[in-house]
Design a protein around this motif. Structure first.
Motif, short mmCIF file in Angstrom:
data_model
loop_
_atom_site.label_atom_id
_atom_site.label_comp_id
_atom_site.label_asym_id
_atom_site.label_seq_id
_atom_site.Cartn_x
_atom_site.Cartn_y
_atom_site.Cartn_z
N GLN A 298 49.97 50.50 -32.31
CA GLN A 298 51.09 49.89 -31.32
C GLN A 298 52.59 49.76 -31.69
N GLU A 299 52.87 50.14 -33.04
CA GLU A 299 54.19 49.91 -33.78
C GLU A 299 54.79 51.15 -33.58
N ALA A 300 53.84 53.23 -33.67
CA ALA A 300 53.35 54.29 -33.20
C ALA A 300 53.90 54.36 -31.92
N ARG A 301 53.18 53.78 -31.23
CA ARG A 301 53.01 53.92 -29.44
C ARG A 301 54.71 53.41 -28.53
N SER A 302 54.73 52.78 -29.63
CA SER A 302 55.92 51.85 -28.89
C SER A 302 57.46 52.80 -29.43
N GLY A 303 57.33 53.24 -30.77
CA GLY A 303 58.28 53.31 -31.81
C GLY A 303 59.40 52.30 -32.56
N SER A 304 58.91 51.15 -32.60
CA SER A 304 58.95 50.00 -33.70
C SER A 304 59.02 50.54 -34.46
N GLN A 305 59.99 49.81 -35.50
CA GLN A 305 60.12 49.47 -37.05
C GLN A 305 59.24 48.85 -37.31
N GLY A 306 58.82 47.99 -37.05
CA GLY A 306 58.01 46.34 -37.11
C GLY A 306 57.83 45.25 -35.88
N THR A 307 56.80 44.63 -36.38
CA THR A 307 56.70 43.41 -35.51
C THR A 307 57.35 41.74 -36.05
N LEU A 308 58.20 41.78 -35.15
CA LEU A 308 59.07 40.10 -34.80
C LEU A 308 57.61 39.32 -34.57
N ILE A 309 57.93 37.91 -35.61
CA ILE A 309 57.29 37.17 -35.98
C ILE A 309 57.99 36.25 -35.85
N VAL B 96 63.62 31.57 -36.23
CA VAL B 96 64.19 32.85 -36.71
C VAL B 96 62.96 33.59 -36.73
N TYR B 97 63.82 35.12 -36.38
CA TYR B 97 62.77 36.58 -36.25
C TYR B 97 62.70 37.03 -37.14
N THR B 98 61.35 37.01 -37.73
CA THR B 98 61.37 38.00 -39.11
C THR B 98 60.79 39.63 -38.98
N VAL B 99 60.77 40.55 -39.52
CA VAL B 99 59.29 41.10 -40.00
C VAL B 99 57.90 40.59 -40.31
#
Length: 61
Positions: A37-48, A55-58
């Motif tokens: 999913q990260e590769a498809r969207s081009g993101s660097q990580g998933t935020l939780i 607070v959002y963290t990787v």
């Protein structure tokens, strides 16, 4: 009688090992899906989001 106890212990260990294997396989599958999913969207990580602080963290594997 000792044979029954032996096979009961072996069966319990096999069942516990199987459950652990299935749990680990589900974790790996979820990680791979997240990486795809990260590769498809081009993101660097998933935020939780931390529900207590907001607070959002990787996400960590």
């Amino acid at each position: 009688m000792p044979q029954i106890v032996f096979f009961a212990v072996v069966g319990a260990l096999a069942y516990a090992g199987y459950k652990k294997f299935v749990g680990e396989a589900e974790k790996v599958t979820a990680r791979i899906k997240r990486q795809e999913q990260e590769a498809r969207s081009g993101s660097q990580g998933t935020l939780i989001r931390d529900p207590k602080t907001g607070v959002y963290t990787v996400a960590k594997d």
